[in-house]
Design a protein around this motif. Structure first.
Motif, PDB file in Angstrom:
ATOM      1  N   TYR A  75       0.838  -1.293   0.014  1.00 12.88           N
ATOM      2  CA  TYR A  75       0.051  -0.072  -0.081  1.00 12.88           C
ATOM      3  C   TYR A  75       1.007   1.239  -0.019  1.00 12.88           C
ATOM      4  O   TYR A  75       0.448   2.221   0.082  1.00 12.88           O
ATOM      5  N   LEU A  76       2.257   0.854   0.024  1.00 12.38           N
ATOM      6  CA  LEU A  76       3.036   2.192  -0.096  1.00 12.38           C
ATOM      7  C   LEU A  76       3.244   2.804  -1.415  1.00 12.38           C
ATOM      8  O   LEU A  76       3.654   1.957  -2.331  1.00 12.38           O
ATOM      9  N   PRO A  77       3.560   4.088  -1.854  1.00 13.73           N
ATOM     10  CA  PRO A  77       3.940   4.557  -3.014  1.00 13.73           C
ATOM     11  C   PRO A  77       5.211   4.105  -3.395  1.00 13.73           C
ATOM     12  O   PRO A  77       5.416   3.745  -4.567  1.00 13.73           O
ATOM     13  N   ASP A  78       6.242   4.101  -2.528  1.00 14.46           N
ATOM     14  CA  ASP A  78       7.561   3.556  -2.861  1.00 14.46           C
ATOM     15  C   ASP A  78       8.079   2.873  -1.744  1.00 14.46           C
ATOM     16  O   ASP A  78       8.873   3.120  -0.830  1.00 14.46           O
ATOM     17  N   PRO A  79       7.775   1.442  -1.747  1.00 12.63           N
ATOM     18  CA  PRO A  79       8.024   0.636  -0.500  1.00 12.63           C
ATOM     19  C   PRO A  79       9.607   0.310  -0.383  1.00 12.63           C
ATOM     20  O   PRO A  79      10.105   0.323   0.569  1.00 12.63           O
ATOM     21  N   PHE A  87      -2.134  -0.492  -6.334  1.00 10.70           N
ATOM     22  CA  PHE A  87      -1.156  -0.978  -5.386  1.00 10.70           C
ATOM     23  C   PHE A  87      -0.761  -2.401  -6.135  1.00 10.70           C
ATOM     24  O   PHE A  87      -1.251  -2.904  -6.980  1.00 10.70           O
ATOM     25  N   GLU A  88       0.306  -2.785  -5.480  1.00  6.91           N
ATOM     26  CA  GLU A  88       1.090  -3.838  -5.862  1.00  6.91           C
ATOM     27  C   GLU A  88       0.444  -5.178  -5.380  1.00  6.91           C
ATOM     28  O   GLU A  88       0.279  -5.395  -4.323  1.00  6.91           O
ATOM     29  N   VAL A  89       0.041  -6.168  -6.145  1.00  5.18           N
ATOM     30  CA  VAL A  89      -0.599  -7.503  -6.152  1.00  5.18           C
ATOM     31  C   VAL A  89       0.310  -8.857  -5.666  1.00  5.18           C
ATOM     32  O   VAL A  89       0.039  -9.675  -5.435  1.00  5.18           O
ATOM     33  N   ASP A  90       1.679  -8.342  -6.132  1.00  2.00           N
ATOM     34  CA  ASP A  90       2.768  -9.564  -5.925  1.00  2.00           C
ATOM     35  C   ASP A  90       3.763  -9.073  -5.064  1.00  2.00           C
ATOM     36  O   ASP A  90       5.138  -9.272  -5.446  1.00  2.00           O
ATOM     37  N   MET A  91       3.586  -8.234  -4.056  1.00  2.00           N
ATOM     38  CA  MET A  91       4.713  -7.709  -3.281  1.00  2.00           C
ATOM     39  C   MET A  91       5.363  -8.811  -2.474  1.00  2.00           C
ATOM     40  O   MET A  91       6.668  -8.505  -2.242  1.00  2.00           O
ATOM     41  N   GLY A  92       4.521  -9.943  -2.259  1.00  2.00           N
ATOM     42  CA  GLY A  92       5.345 -11.038  -1.626  1.00  2.00           C
ATOM     43  C   GLY A  92       6.446 -11.985  -2.460  1.00  2.00           C
ATOM     44  O   GLY A  92       7.454 -12.232  -2.089  1.00  2.00           O
TER      45      GLY A  92
END
Length: 137
Positions: free
Chosen positions: A75-79, A131-136
């Protein structure tokens, strides 16, 4: 001291024990309130405190032994920038650990067409929200 998500207040407290401290950070005042109530009612988390804030701009005036989170980075703009910044709040030898989802890898067993369809809707909705769906992954 460990910094943690406010939605899961007790397990980090159990890790550090009564001689340690945990700081929970959440952008939602409601989540912080709920976390405080859970910590108080558990009787095991008196060394846990909470604050409301945005993780990507959060600037504590202390350092931590660990920075941990769950389902936050997507959910962060720039993780990546946030993680780099948070590393600056770690004590030497500290750890940083986040648990994130890899939504495209979710599946049902046995495989179900309705599950695939619903997963597609959820992924599309999250992607359209930016949002990013594959952050994991």
């Amino acid at each position: 001291m460990a910094a943690a998500s406010a939605t899961s207040p007790c397990w980090p407290g159990r890790l550090v024990g009564p001689s340690g401290r945990v700081l929970g950070v959440d952008r939602s005042a409601g989540a912080v309130d709920l976390a405080e109530r859970r910590a108080t009612s558990s009787g095991q988390c008196y060394w846990t405190r909470f604050t409301t804030g945005e993780l990507d701009t959060f600037s504590p005036d202390e350092t931590f032994d660990a920075v941990i989170g769950r389902l936050v980075l997507m959910y962060l703009p720039d993780p990546v920038a946030t993680l780099r910044r948070l590393v600056g709040f770690l004590r030497p030898g500290g750890i940083i650990a986040f648990q994130e989802m890899a939504m495209p890898l979710t599946r049902s067993f046995p495989e179900a067409p309705l599950f695939r369809k619903c997963r597609g809707w959820i992924i599309e909705t999250i992607e359209r929200a930016g949002f990013e769906v594959d952050m994991g992954g």
